[in-house]
Design an enzyme around this catalytic site. Structure first.
Site, PDB file in Angstrom:
ATOM      1  N   LYS A   1     -25.837  12.566   8.656  1.00  0.00           N
ATOM      2  CA  LYS A   1     -25.448  11.220   8.194  1.00  0.00           C
ATOM      3  C   LYS A   1     -26.020  10.138   9.111  1.00  0.00           C
ATOM      4  O   LYS A   1     -26.345   9.027   8.650  1.00  0.00           O
ATOM      5  CB  LYS A   1     -23.919  11.088   8.113  1.00  0.00           C
ATOM      6  CG  LYS A   1     -23.366  11.466   6.759  1.00  0.00           C
ATOM      7  CD  LYS A   1     -23.421  12.917   6.486  1.00  0.00           C
ATOM      8  CE  LYS A   1     -24.066  13.493   5.340  1.00  0.00           C
ATOM      9  NZ  LYS A   1     -24.078  14.954   5.308  1.00  0.00           N
TER      10      LYS A   1
ATOM     11  N   HIS B   1     -10.807  -7.147  -7.681  1.00  0.00           N
ATOM     12  CA  HIS B   1     -12.070  -7.668  -8.209  1.00  0.00           C
ATOM     13  C   HIS B   1     -12.710  -8.596  -7.185  1.00  0.00           C
ATOM     14  O   HIS B   1     -11.999  -9.422  -6.600  1.00  0.00           O
ATOM     15  CB  HIS B   1     -11.819  -8.453  -9.498  1.00  0.00           C
ATOM     16  CG  HIS B   1     -13.060  -9.120 -10.023  1.00  0.00           C
ATOM     17  ND1 HIS B   1     -14.047  -8.419 -10.657  1.00  0.00           N
ATOM     18  CD2 HIS B   1     -13.466 -10.416  -9.968  1.00  0.00           C
ATOM     19  CE1 HIS B   1     -15.020  -9.258 -10.997  1.00  0.00           C
ATOM     20  NE2 HIS B   1     -14.697 -10.474 -10.581  1.00  0.00           N
TER      21      HIS B   1
HETATM   22  C1  LIG Z   1     -27.348  19.801   7.412  1.00  0.00           C
HETATM   23  C2  LIG Z   1     -25.918  20.003   6.997  1.00  0.00           C
HETATM   24  C3  LIG Z   1     -25.197  18.935   6.523  1.00  0.00           C
HETATM   25  C4  LIG Z   1     -23.872  19.106   6.136  1.00  0.00           C
HETATM   26  N1  LIG Z   1     -23.185  18.016   5.679  1.00  0.00           N
HETATM   27  C5  LIG Z   1     -21.911  18.163   5.305  1.00  0.00           C
HETATM   28  C6  LIG Z   1     -21.159  17.040   4.867  1.00  0.00           C
HETATM   29  O1  LIG Z   1     -21.670  15.920   4.805  1.00  0.00           O
HETATM   30  N2  LIG Z   1     -19.867  17.231   4.538  1.00  0.00           N
HETATM   31  C7  LIG Z   1     -19.267  18.464   4.585  1.00  0.00           C
HETATM   32  O2  LIG Z   1     -18.096  18.584   4.265  1.00  0.00           O
HETATM   33  N3  LIG Z   1     -19.952  19.546   5.000  1.00  0.00           N
HETATM   34  C8  LIG Z   1     -21.243  19.420   5.364  1.00  0.00           C
HETATM   35  N4  LIG Z   1     -21.928  20.516   5.828  1.00  0.00           N
HETATM   36  C9  LIG Z   1     -21.223  21.807   5.875  1.00  0.00           C
HETATM   37  C10 LIG Z   1     -20.305  21.857   7.111  1.00  0.00           C
HETATM   38  O3  LIG Z   1     -21.074  21.675   8.264  1.00  0.00           O
HETATM   39  C11 LIG Z   1     -19.560  23.180   7.160  1.00  0.00           C
HETATM   40  O4  LIG Z   1     -18.879  23.387   5.943  1.00  0.00           O
HETATM   41  C12 LIG Z   1     -18.546  23.190   8.289  1.00  0.00           C
HETATM   42  O5  LIG Z   1     -19.172  22.978   9.539  1.00  0.00           O
HETATM   43  C13 LIG Z   1     -17.776  24.511   8.318  1.00  0.00           C
HETATM   44  O6  LIG Z   1     -16.867  24.478   9.365  1.00  0.00           O
HETATM   45  P1  LIG Z   1     -16.389  25.825  10.084  1.00  0.00           P
HETATM   46  O7  LIG Z   1     -15.422  25.398  11.127  1.00  0.00           O
HETATM   47  O8  LIG Z   1     -15.955  26.801   9.068  1.00  0.00           O
HETATM   48  O9  LIG Z   1     -17.708  26.442  10.749  1.00  0.00           O
HETATM   49  P2  LIG Z   1     -18.835  25.874  11.707  1.00  0.00           P
HETATM   50  O10 LIG Z   1     -18.871  24.411  11.724  1.00  0.00           O
HETATM   51  O11 LIG Z   1     -20.084  26.600  11.327  1.00  0.00           O
HETATM   52  O12 LIG Z   1     -18.373  26.320  13.161  1.00  0.00           O
HETATM   53  C14 LIG Z   1     -18.291  27.654  13.536  1.00  0.00           C
HETATM   54  C15 LIG Z   1     -18.416  27.750  15.042  1.00  0.00           C
HETATM   55  O13 LIG Z   1     -18.068  29.073  15.430  1.00  0.00           O
HETATM   56  C16 LIG Z   1     -19.003  29.541  16.393  1.00  0.00           C
HETATM   57  N5  LIG Z   1     -18.993  31.004  16.315  1.00  0.00           N
HETATM   58  C17 LIG Z   1     -19.443  31.781  15.299  1.00  0.00           C
HETATM   59  N6  LIG Z   1     -19.195  33.077  15.574  1.00  0.00           N
HETATM   60  C18 LIG Z   1     -18.594  33.107  16.791  1.00  0.00           C
HETATM   61  C19 LIG Z   1     -18.109  34.148  17.614  1.00  0.00           C
HETATM   62  N7  LIG Z   1     -18.138  35.419  17.206  1.00  0.00           N
HETATM   63  N8  LIG Z   1     -17.584  33.818  18.805  1.00  0.00           N
HETATM   64  C20 LIG Z   1     -17.500  32.520  19.201  1.00  0.00           C
HETATM   65  N9  LIG Z   1     -17.945  31.493  18.462  1.00  0.00           N
HETATM   66  C21 LIG Z   1     -18.472  31.786  17.270  1.00  0.00           C
HETATM   67  C22 LIG Z   1     -20.300  28.905  15.965  1.00  0.00           C
HETATM   68  O14 LIG Z   1     -21.228  28.877  17.047  1.00  0.00           O
HETATM   69  C23 LIG Z   1     -19.831  27.519  15.556  1.00  0.00           C
HETATM   70  O15 LIG Z   1     -19.783  26.674  16.675  1.00  0.00           O
HETATM   71  C24 LIG Z   1     -23.257  20.375   6.246  1.00  0.00           C
HETATM   72  C25 LIG Z   1     -23.983  21.459   6.751  1.00  0.00           C
HETATM   73  C26 LIG Z   1     -25.291  21.282   7.123  1.00  0.00           C
HETATM   74  C27 LIG Z   1     -26.039  22.460   7.678  1.00  0.00           C
END
Ligand SMILES: Cc1cc2nc3c(=O)[nH]c(=O)nc-3n(C[C@H](O)[C@H](O)[C@H](O)COP(=O)(O)OP(=O)(O)OC[C@H]3O[C@@H](n4cnc5c(N)ncnc54)[C@H](O)[C@@H]3O)c2cc1C
Length: 477
Positions: A58, A454
């Site tokens: 963003k 509006h």
């Molecule tokens: C370019 C891009 C743009 C995006 N834009 C949007 C948006 O505008 N709006 C939106 O809602 N979503 C967006 N997304 C999607 C969003 O980023 C994800 O849905 C969100 O980050 C998921 O959150 P999470 O906590 O499940 O996982 P993640 O954010 O992927 O975090 C997981 C974390 O766990 C860590 N991890 C993994 N396995 C292990 C392990 N075994 N031990 C320790 N640490 C571990 C990883 O290193 C990471 O830091 C975008 C994604 C991308 C790639």
């Protein structure tokens, strides 16, 4: 003996860090283990979202939008600026500063709950039997902790194509596409999904010739066709070349170029680009997360299997966010994190996946909540529709943003809102009118009876709700 916590969260993304904060607020002794290493080589909380996803994309979308407006639409306002230039290095540095501010902010939030701070642990975690977590630190040392409850929030990683391995110099994943140091003359994108469209837009606005190759015959098939048609028209005007039904079979790096081979209905073709972004989707980051002794099961796509409460079926083990079923969205991950922390504390946590909003931050933006017409038909729900174009909204025209429309889908008999679909300026904000209405089981009549200020863009939502019963004021019904 290993240190024991009430809750250990594996993953510090928007699912994991939010779950950890909520668990600590509820008085539970909580740790959050995360493996991510930031651009500065140091551990960074915030996961994909804050480091290489939502926030940096963003930031670049906003920088590139300012540049595009300056070079294209400011003249409509009578403003001219000669010799406008983009300093890509400064743009990337601004993005990195914002990322740092927010990832560093999580550490502060962990400490901020003074009575019961969250313990951050840097390293890669593997869950073993009996809720024991083995953590390999970035120095290679292995330690163990244990917890009454474990929340798996490992997120997702980009899918790599076997014939287009990421080198993040020529063939880029999302992280690479956020760190290009000069505007590529020709950018190829495989995949016309959210990430391909957003990052393709960034570089197109800065002057790249962008070609997006999408294997599916339909553009953004998950969204409503009236919305995607309106968006596709605008993307074409912006010069985004989106080719549907184009299946890529080869990507060869030749010197400073990437040579692509793809086939569409008219046969085999080639495309030569300077950089290639592969944005064909993401998969759950569950490799190495689970020791077989943990008993936690994965589905055929490598996602942790959970029930509607995010419970894995193994006592005290929960999973949330991108590593489980449902949309891969940051806000969905966060809501699941809060719900699970509350369930662990004995409170009634809950996430309604039917009212999770979707947003694509292109120009115009695309957003929706609830069912499309196709989904209503498939579920044999009888429905009625009201639409209203932004071109008839005074504020949109005054803002020079007349593109797009709002579409309300309501149940034919009960009038209950089934879906709100939007394409236009700032619809990432407007979609929440539908989310709130749907959470309260609102009807199109409810939206139509609410007084909207509006002139605002929200008047298009009001008029679309009126149009459901053919009584929009500012268009023929
Ligand atoms: C370019 C891009 C743009 C995006 N834009 C949007 C948006 O505008 N709006 C939106 O809602 N979503 C967006 N997304 C999607 C969003 O980023 C994800 O849905 C969100 O980050 C998921 O959150 P999470 O906590 O499940 O996982 P993640 O954010 O992927 O975090 C997981 C974390 O766990 C860590 N991890 C993994 N396995 C292990 C392990 N075994 N031990 C320790 N640490 C571990 C990883 O290193 C990471 O830091 C975008 C994604 C991308 C790639």
């Amino acid at each position: 003996m290993s240190e024991q916590f009430d809750v250990v969260v594996i993953g510090g993304g928007p699912g994991g860090y939010v779950a950890a904060i909520r668990a600590a607020q509820l008085g539970l002794k909580t740790a959050c283990v995360d493996a991510f290493i930031g651009k500065d080589g140091k551990p960074a909380l915030g996961g994909t979202c804050l480091n290489v996803g939502c926030i940096p994309s963003k930031a670049l979308l906003d920088s590139s939008r300012q540049f595009h407006n300056l070079t294209h639409s400011f003249k409509d306002h009578g403003i001219t600026a000669d010799n406008a230039k983009i300093d890509v290095g400064a743009m990337i540095a601004r993005k990195d500063k914002i990322v740092k501010q927010f990832t560093g902010g999580i550490t502060a939030l962990f400490k901020g709950n003074k009575a019961n701070p969250v313990t951050p642990i840097a390293g890669f975690a593997t869950l073993k039997a009996g809720n024991v977590i083995s953590i390999k630190g970035h120095d290679g040392k292995v330690a163990e902790i244990s917890a009454k409850n474990v929340i798996l929030a490992a997120g997702s990683v980009p899918i790599e194509l076997p014939f287009a391995k990421f080198d993040n110099v020529r063939i880029l994943d999302n992280a690479g596409a956020l760190d290009v140091n000069a505007v590529p003359k020709r950018l190829g994108v495989i995949g016309a999904g959210v990430i391909g469209l957003e990052l393709g837009s960034v570089w197109r606005r800065l002057g790249s010739e962008v070609t997006i190759l999408e294997a599916l015959p339909e553009f953004l098939g998950v969204a409503d066709p009236d919305i995607t048609k309106a968006a596709a028209r605008e993307f074409k005007k912006q010069g985004l070349d989106i080719q549907l039904g184009a299946k890529v079979s080869k990507a060869e790096i030749k010197g400073e170029e990437v040579h692509l081979t793809y086939a569409d209905a008219s046969g085999e073709k080639t495309l030569v680009v300077d950089k290639l972004l592969v944005a064909v989707g993401r998969r759950a980051a569950t490799a190495g997360l689970l020791d077989p002794s943990s008993g936690v099961k994965l589905d055929e796509r490598g996602r942790v299997i959970v029930d509607e409460h995010c419970a894995t079926g193994v006592a005290g083990v929960w999973a949330i966010g991108d590593c489980v079923r449902g949309p891969m969205l940051a806000h969905k991950a966060s809501e699941e994190g809060i719900a699970v922390a509350e369930l662990i504390a004995g409170l009634p946590g809950h996430v309604n996946l039917d009212t999770v909003p979707w947003v694509i931050y292109t120009e115009p933006e695309i957003a929706w909540v609830g069912k499309t017409e196709a989904e209503c038909k498939a579920a044999e729900i009888s429905y009625k529709v009201g639409t209203f174009p932004f071109a008839a909204i005074g504020r949109a025209v005054a803002m020079n943003e007349p593109a797009g429309l709002v579409k309300v889908i309501a149940h034919a008999e009960t009038d209950r809102i089934l879906g709100l679909h939007l394409c236009g300026a700032n619809v990432s904000e407007l979609v929440h009118e539908g989310v709130v209405a749907m959470e309260f089981h609102g009807s199109a009549e409810d939206l139509a009876r609410i007084c909207h200020a509006h002139p605002t863009l929200s008047e298009a939502v009001h008029e679309a709700a009126l149009a459901v019963d053919k009584r929009a004021i500012h268009k023929a019904n």
